[in-house]
Design an enzyme around this catalytic site. Structure first.
Site, PDB file in Angstrom:
ATOM      1  CG  ASN A 195       9.139   4.860   7.598  1.00 19.35           C
ATOM      2  OD1 ASN A 195       9.936   5.669   8.072  1.00 19.35           O
ATOM      3  ND2 ASN A 195       8.925   4.770   6.299  1.00 19.35           N
ATOM      4  CE  LYS A 198      -6.481   4.732  -0.583  1.00 15.10           C
ATOM      5  NZ  LYS A 198      -5.189   4.259  -1.107  1.00 15.10           N
ATOM      6  CG  HIS A 224      -8.533   7.013  -4.506  1.00 17.89           C
ATOM      7  ND1 HIS A 224      -7.695   6.093  -5.090  1.00 17.89           N
ATOM      8  CD2 HIS A 224      -7.708   7.889  -3.888  1.00 17.89           C
ATOM      9  CE1 HIS A 224      -6.440   6.399  -4.833  1.00 17.89           C
ATOM     10  NE2 HIS A 224      -6.427   7.506  -4.109  1.00 17.89           N
ATOM     11  CE1 TYR A 265      -2.780   5.235  -5.086  1.00 18.91           C
ATOM     12  CE2 TYR A 265      -2.380   3.643  -3.359  1.00 18.91           C
ATOM     13  CZ  TYR A 265      -2.778   4.894  -3.753  1.00 18.91           C
ATOM     14  OH  TYR A 265      -3.166   5.814  -2.804  1.00 18.91           O
ATOM     15  CB  SER A 313       9.651   3.077   2.782  1.00 24.62           C
ATOM     16  OG  SER A 313      10.997   2.856   2.395  1.00 24.62           O
ATOM     17  CG  ASP A 372      -3.549   2.923   1.526  1.00 23.43           C
ATOM     18  OD1 ASP A 372      -4.743   2.924   1.854  1.00 23.43           O
ATOM     19  OD2 ASP A 372      -3.072   3.703   0.671  1.00 23.43           O
TER      20      ASP A 372
HETATM   21  N1  NAP Z   1      -5.976   8.539  -0.629  1.00 18.73           N
HETATM   22  C1  NAP Z   1      -5.222   9.270  -1.414  1.00 18.73           C
HETATM   23  O1  NAP Z   1      -5.696  10.069  -2.241  1.00 18.73           O
HETATM   24  C2  NAP Z   1      -3.736   9.160  -1.309  1.00 18.73           C
HETATM   25  C3  NAP Z   1      -2.913  10.132  -1.884  1.00 18.73           C
HETATM   26  C4  NAP Z   1      -1.532  10.012  -1.736  1.00 18.73           C
HETATM   27  C5  NAP Z   1      -1.014   8.949  -1.013  1.00 18.73           C
HETATM   28  N2  NAP Z   1      -1.833   7.991  -0.489  1.00 18.73           N
HETATM   29  C6  NAP Z   1      -1.302   6.836   0.275  1.00 18.73           C
HETATM   30  O2  NAP Z   1      -0.338   7.325   1.195  1.00 18.73           O
HETATM   31  C7  NAP Z   1       0.912   6.698   0.935  1.00 18.73           C
HETATM   32  C8  NAP Z   1       2.065   7.609   1.291  1.00 18.73           C
HETATM   33  O3  NAP Z   1       2.050   8.773   0.524  1.00 18.73           O
HETATM   34  P1  NAP Z   1       3.210   9.057  -0.521  1.00 18.73           P
HETATM   35  O4  NAP Z   1       3.582   7.787  -1.174  1.00 18.73           O
HETATM   36  O5  NAP Z   1       2.756  10.191  -1.343  1.00 18.73           O
HETATM   37  O6  NAP Z   1       4.386   9.666   0.314  1.00 18.73           O
HETATM   38  P2  NAP Z   1       5.138   9.508   1.701  1.00 18.73           P
HETATM   39  O7  NAP Z   1       4.920   8.217   2.361  1.00 18.73           O
HETATM   40  O8  NAP Z   1       4.835  10.757   2.442  1.00 18.73           O
HETATM   41  O9  NAP Z   1       6.644   9.583   1.183  1.00 18.73           O
HETATM   42  C9  NAP Z   1       7.188   8.550   0.417  1.00 18.73           C
HETATM   43  C10 NAP Z   1       8.619   8.939   0.088  1.00 18.73           C
HETATM   44  O10 NAP Z   1       9.394   9.028   1.285  1.00 18.73           O
HETATM   45  C11 NAP Z   1      10.543   8.206   1.217  1.00 18.73           C
HETATM   46  N3  NAP Z   1      10.738   7.682   2.561  1.00 18.73           N
HETATM   47  C12 NAP Z   1       9.966   6.762   3.190  1.00 18.73           C
HETATM   48  N4  NAP Z   1      10.390   6.549   4.450  1.00 18.73           N
HETATM   49  C13 NAP Z   1      11.469   7.353   4.630  1.00 18.73           C
HETATM   50  C14 NAP Z   1      12.358   7.561   5.718  1.00 18.73           C
HETATM   51  N5  NAP Z   1      12.185   6.914   6.891  1.00 18.73           N
HETATM   52  N6  NAP Z   1      13.384   8.431   5.556  1.00 18.73           N
HETATM   53  C15 NAP Z   1      13.550   9.093   4.385  1.00 18.73           C
HETATM   54  N7  NAP Z   1      12.727   8.950   3.308  1.00 18.73           N
HETATM   55  C16 NAP Z   1      11.694   8.073   3.432  1.00 18.73           C
HETATM   56  C17 NAP Z   1      10.182   7.157   0.195  1.00 18.73           C
HETATM   57  O11 NAP Z   1      11.328   6.659  -0.474  1.00 18.73           O
HETATM   58  P3  NAP Z   1      11.681   5.073  -0.446  1.00 18.73           P
HETATM   59  O12 NAP Z   1      10.495   4.321  -0.997  1.00 18.73           O
HETATM   60  O13 NAP Z   1      12.875   4.991  -1.354  1.00 18.73           O
HETATM   61  O14 NAP Z   1      11.981   4.735   0.965  1.00 18.73           O
HETATM   62  C18 NAP Z   1       9.318   7.927  -0.788  1.00 18.73           C
HETATM   63  O15 NAP Z   1      10.111   8.656  -1.693  1.00 18.73           O
HETATM   64  C19 NAP Z   1       0.815   6.322  -0.544  1.00 18.73           C
HETATM   65  O16 NAP Z   1       1.818   5.403  -0.928  1.00 18.73           O
HETATM   66  C20 NAP Z   1      -0.592   5.827  -0.629  1.00 18.73           C
HETATM   67  O17 NAP Z   1      -0.684   4.509  -0.122  1.00 18.73           O
HETATM   68  C21 NAP Z   1      -3.183   8.090  -0.618  1.00 18.73           C
END
Ligand code: NAP
Length: 322
Positions: free
Chosen positions: A280, A98, A131, A69, A271, A64
């Protein structure tokens, strides 16, 4: 809840390393989507390249990204790398990107996707999403371009074969109803925030009733640091999550991803760390009970990681302003 899933959760041998593949679901347009995607927001530069290569080596088949980004180029290089090494073919991968808010005019959509494909070094995307329903000008000032116009541009892109599927992100049910009433294509996907602090039960149920697959972004909610004043439960060591995690021999993060899977959504965990990437995707050898899902739903506090407060005054702001 998981009907329609082509359940081929499989452990296969690839270059002598065991990899786990996520289940695949048939979308409402007939295309197949792996029901877990690598999130790449905040993965930039070489980290985005390394994270994408490592995820594909581990079995992730859905990546994704988004123009905002600023990592499409590195992800494109990673895809080229794994394909060159014979790990996967293009058709084994599912690439989502997106369109950003400043390209919402119908005539801007196809050129924006062509540019994204240029950066990704691909001839087509698997899924192209709007988006946000919010139009903006190039200078970040709000523009009231109707997202219906954007949607017609998305249909143009699909008709040209530049993307196999089209969908939306951060749209509410009224906005999707408007698209359905005024176009020829029902979005295949709505990518929205879903996690224990924002369970989105009514929007998820609405999408599922309409045959729209929910991709769950920010799946870990406030279990991870969000540099926010708010930090609603659950924390990673929450007793409810810990008890479930112990029962299945998993981490509380894996329990939350499985909760999203058991609700029929496709989580998008980000991650950049190979060990956590592996955890994950290692979530297909257990299943939560209805009671456990209900217990996690109880954390809901309607607290958003992504609020978009700077868009409060936009006519198409999609969230409650409470
Ligand atoms: N469409 C939209 O508007 C929108 C908005 C926000 C996000 N997104 C998408 O959704 C994805 C995920 O959202 P996000 O990046 O906000 O947050 P997330 O996936 O909820 O959390 C990411 C955080 O969690 C840590 N992490 C990952 N796996 C872990 C585990 N098993 N144990 C402990 N910590 C862990 C990561 O650190 P490390 O990297 O150090 O592991 C990072 O700091 C985005 O990257 C993006 O692709 C889309």
């Amino acid at each position: 809840m998981i009907s329609g899933l082509v359940l081929f959760v499989a452990i296969v041998t690839l270059n002598a390393a065991a990899v786990v593949l996520a289940p695949v679901k048939v979308l409402n347009d007939g295309n197949k989507m792996p029901m877990l995607a690598l999130g790449t927001h905040n993965s930039t530069g070489e980290a985005a390249f390394t994270a994408t290569v490592s995820a594909i080596e581990l079995g992730y088949r859905h990546i994704d990204t988004a123009v905002i980004y600023e990592n499409e180029e590195q992800i494109g290089r990673a895809i080229a790398d794994v394909m060159k090494r014979g790990l996967v073919k293009r058709q084994d991968l599912f690439i989502t990107t997106k369109i950003w808010n400043d390209k919402h005019s119908r005539e801007d959509v196809v050129p924006a996707l062509r540019e994204a494909l240029g950066r990704l070094n691909l001839t087509y995307a698997d899924l192209y999403l709007i988006h946000f329903p919010i139009g903006e000008k190039a200078n970040d000032k709000l523009a009231d371009t109707d997202y219906l116009e954007t949607w017609m541009g998305m249909e143009d892109a699909k008709n040209l074969g530049l993307t196999k599927s089209i969908g939306v992100s951060n749209f509410n049910s009224e906005q999707i109803d408007r698209i359905i009433a005024n176009s020829h294509t029902i979005p295949a996907v709505n990518q929205i925030e879903v996690n224990p602090s924002l369970t989105q039960e009514s929007l998820v149920a609405y999408c599922q009733k309409k045959g729209i697959v929910v991709m769950a972004h920010s799946p870990f909610g406030f279990m991870v640091d969000r540099e926010s004043l708010e930090s609603p439960p659950p924390a990673p060591d929450d007793p409810v999550l810990t008890k479930i995690a112990k029962k299945y021999g998993k981490t509380t993060f894996q329990v939350v991803l499985r909760y999203l899977v058991d609700r029929g959504t496709a989580p998008v965990p980000k991650s950049a760390d190979q060990r956590r990437q592996k955890q994950n995707i290692d979530i297909y050898d257990f299943k939560l009970t209805e009671e456990e899902i209900a217990a996690i739903n109880k954390f809901n506090s309607n607290t958003r990681v992504i609020k978009g407060v700077f868009w409060f005054d936009h006519p198409y702001y999609p969230f409650n302003k409470d």
